[in-house]
Design a protein around this motif. Structure first.
Motif, PDB file in Angstrom:
ATOM      1  N   SER A  55      78.086 -57.572  34.042  1.00 39.85           N
ATOM      2  CA  SER A  55      78.716 -58.398  33.010  1.00 39.85           C
ATOM      3  C   SER A  55      79.179 -57.560  31.822  1.00 39.85           C
ATOM      4  O   SER A  55      80.272 -57.766  31.286  1.00 39.85           O
ATOM      5  N   SER A  56      78.353 -56.615  31.402  1.00 38.66           N
ATOM      6  CA  SER A  56      78.711 -55.796  30.239  1.00 38.66           C
ATOM      7  C   SER A  56      79.924 -54.928  30.521  1.00 38.66           C
ATOM      8  O   SER A  56      80.822 -54.799  29.669  1.00 38.66           O
ATOM      9  N   THR A  57      79.995 -54.353  31.722  1.00 38.37           N
ATOM     10  CA  THR A  57      81.144 -53.513  32.082  1.00 38.37           C
ATOM     11  C   THR A  57      82.417 -54.339  32.176  1.00 38.37           C
ATOM     12  O   THR A  57      83.469 -53.954  31.654  1.00 38.37           O
ATOM     13  N   LEU A  58      82.329 -55.495  32.826  1.00 39.21           N
ATOM     14  CA  LEU A  58      83.507 -56.348  32.994  1.00 39.21           C
ATOM     15  C   LEU A  58      83.974 -56.900  31.651  1.00 39.21           C
ATOM     16  O   LEU A  58      85.183 -57.003  31.396  1.00 39.21           O
ATOM     17  N   PHE A  59      83.035 -57.255  30.795  1.00 36.11           N
ATOM     18  CA  PHE A  59      83.393 -57.752  29.463  1.00 36.11           C
ATOM     19  C   PHE A  59      84.222 -56.712  28.724  1.00 36.11           C
ATOM     20  O   PHE A  59      85.265 -57.028  28.133  1.00 36.11           O
ATOM     21  N   ARG A  60      83.778 -55.468  28.740  1.00 40.09           N
ATOM     22  CA  ARG A  60      84.493 -54.411  28.033  1.00 40.09           C
ATOM     23  C   ARG A  60      85.878 -54.186  28.632  1.00 40.09           C
ATOM     24  O   ARG A  60      86.852 -53.968  27.911  1.00 40.09           O
ATOM     25  N   LYS A  61      85.995 -54.296  29.949  1.00 33.03           N
ATOM     26  CA  LYS A  61      87.294 -54.097  30.592  1.00 33.03           C
ATOM     27  C   LYS A  61      88.276 -55.220  30.240  1.00 33.03           C
ATOM     28  O   LYS A  61      89.472 -54.985  30.110  1.00 33.03           O
ATOM     29  N   VAL A  62      87.763 -56.440  30.086  1.00 27.92           N
ATOM     30  CA  VAL A  62      88.636 -57.534  29.668  1.00 27.92           C
ATOM     31  C   VAL A  62      89.079 -57.319  28.224  1.00 27.92           C
ATOM     32  O   VAL A  62      90.261 -57.464  27.890  1.00 27.92           O
ATOM     33  N   VAL A  63      88.157 -56.974  27.352  1.00 24.03           N
ATOM     34  CA  VAL A  63      88.486 -56.734  25.941  1.00 24.03           C
ATOM     35  C   VAL A  63      89.503 -55.597  25.809  1.00 24.03           C
ATOM     36  O   VAL A  63      90.440 -55.665  25.004  1.00 24.03           O
ATOM     37  N   ASP A  64      89.342 -54.557  26.629  1.00 26.33           N
ATOM     38  CA  ASP A  64      90.237 -53.397  26.552  1.00 26.33           C
ATOM     39  C   ASP A  64      91.581 -53.646  27.244  1.00 26.33           C
ATOM     40  O   ASP A  64      92.495 -52.820  27.126  1.00 26.33           O
TER      41      ASP A  64
END
Length: 292
Positions: free
Chosen positions: A128-137
């Motif tokens: 979840s943390s990795t995917l969240f950052r990829k969406v934000v970026d």
């Protein structure tokens, strides 16, 4: 500059492995290494350094990595902007946690592609943390994940799919008269405290003074369930959606006291050039119901 070379370099730099980048790109390691070398020749500098079987970006490579991601996003956005078709087309990049990939995304993606055959969907698994950052970026358009325990940025939208209370997980044949006593008596399989669900479980145990006999701490709810089925221990986990066809002989017991629920949903970036694709996918997500 050939964007394929840039894409290969970014995969190598992010994954720390030429072999893993080759698997992701469906190329041979030699082909990926050659692309990186050609990019280095074009840039006139070394972009990665090798240490055994792993690689890492050089200082110059780190700068190229940061700008390269934006270049590839802009090119992808430009292609979508130039599409003159009234039908949905282009590429939608969607991420999902392991649970979502196993239990939710197959049905959603199948329905979406059935209605929009011109759309190409790229799927990326991750935490979840990795995917969240990829969406934000902006590297992903959307993701199905666990809602973070902090406020989401205004640049992102959110839709809640389900709320999952904590449950005691035991072998199907185990009789439970007292949930708290069972947690203290039986060997305990702890859900990784690096996850939201693991943090919620840990908070519940602390709140009620429950001392467990911990046997292991691990991520992966389906893996924990497999261990529980074999009688290796019990666990305290969110009431997650099991993968289709999963028939593990386990039982979920409600807790005697209220617990904070884990929230599962879809996050997306409002600034995506593929807004029509995202919103179309979101409509299917809103209609989603767990399969019995």
């Amino acid at each position: 500059m050939d964007t394929r070379y840039l894409q290969s370099f970014i995969h190598v730099a992010e994954l720390g492995s030429i072999a893993e980048a080759a698997r992701r790109l469906d190329l041979t390691p030699a082909a990926v290494a050659q692309r990186v070398r050609l990019l280095e020749e074009e840039m006139g500098m070394s972009l990665i350094r090798r240490s055994g079987r792993t690689v890492a970006p050089t200082e110059a490579g780190a700068r190229v990595l940061e700008r390269g991601r934006k270049v590839l996003r802009d090119i992808r956005d430009l292609r979508d902007d130039l599409s003159d078709s009234s039908d949905l087309a282009g590429q939608l990049r969607v991420g999902g946690t392991p649970t979502m990939v196993l239990a939710v995304l197959p049905g959603l993606v199948s329905r979406f592609l059935g209605g929009h055959p011109q759309v190409d969907i790229y799927l990326e698994p991750g935490t979840s943390s990795t995917l969240f950052r990829k969406v934000v970026d902006g590297d992903l358009d959307a993701a199905l994940l666990i809602q973070p325990l902090f406020e989401l940025p205004k640049s992102c939208g959110w839709h809640t799919m389900r709320e999952e209370p904590l449950v005691l997980l035991t072998p199907a044949g185990m009789q439970v008269d007292d949930v708290h006593a069972t947690l203290e008596r039986e060997p305990f399989l702890r859900y990784d405290r690096g996850t939201v669900g693991g943090q919620l479980a840990d908070a519940y145990l602390r709140q009620h003074g429950i001392r467990t006999r911990q046997r292991c701490e691990m991520d992966g709810l389906d893996a924990i369930a497999a261990l529980v089925e074999r009688g290796i221990g019990v666990s305290l986990v969110p009431a997650w959606v099991a993968a289709r066809g999963s028939q593990l002989a386990v039982r979920r017991w409600p807790l005697p006291h209220r617990s904070t629920k884990r929230v599962v949903g879809m996050i997306w970036t409002r600034t995506s050039a593929r807004t029509r694709l995202v919103h179309s996918f979101l409509e299917l997500v809103k209609d989603w119901q767990p399969e019995e």
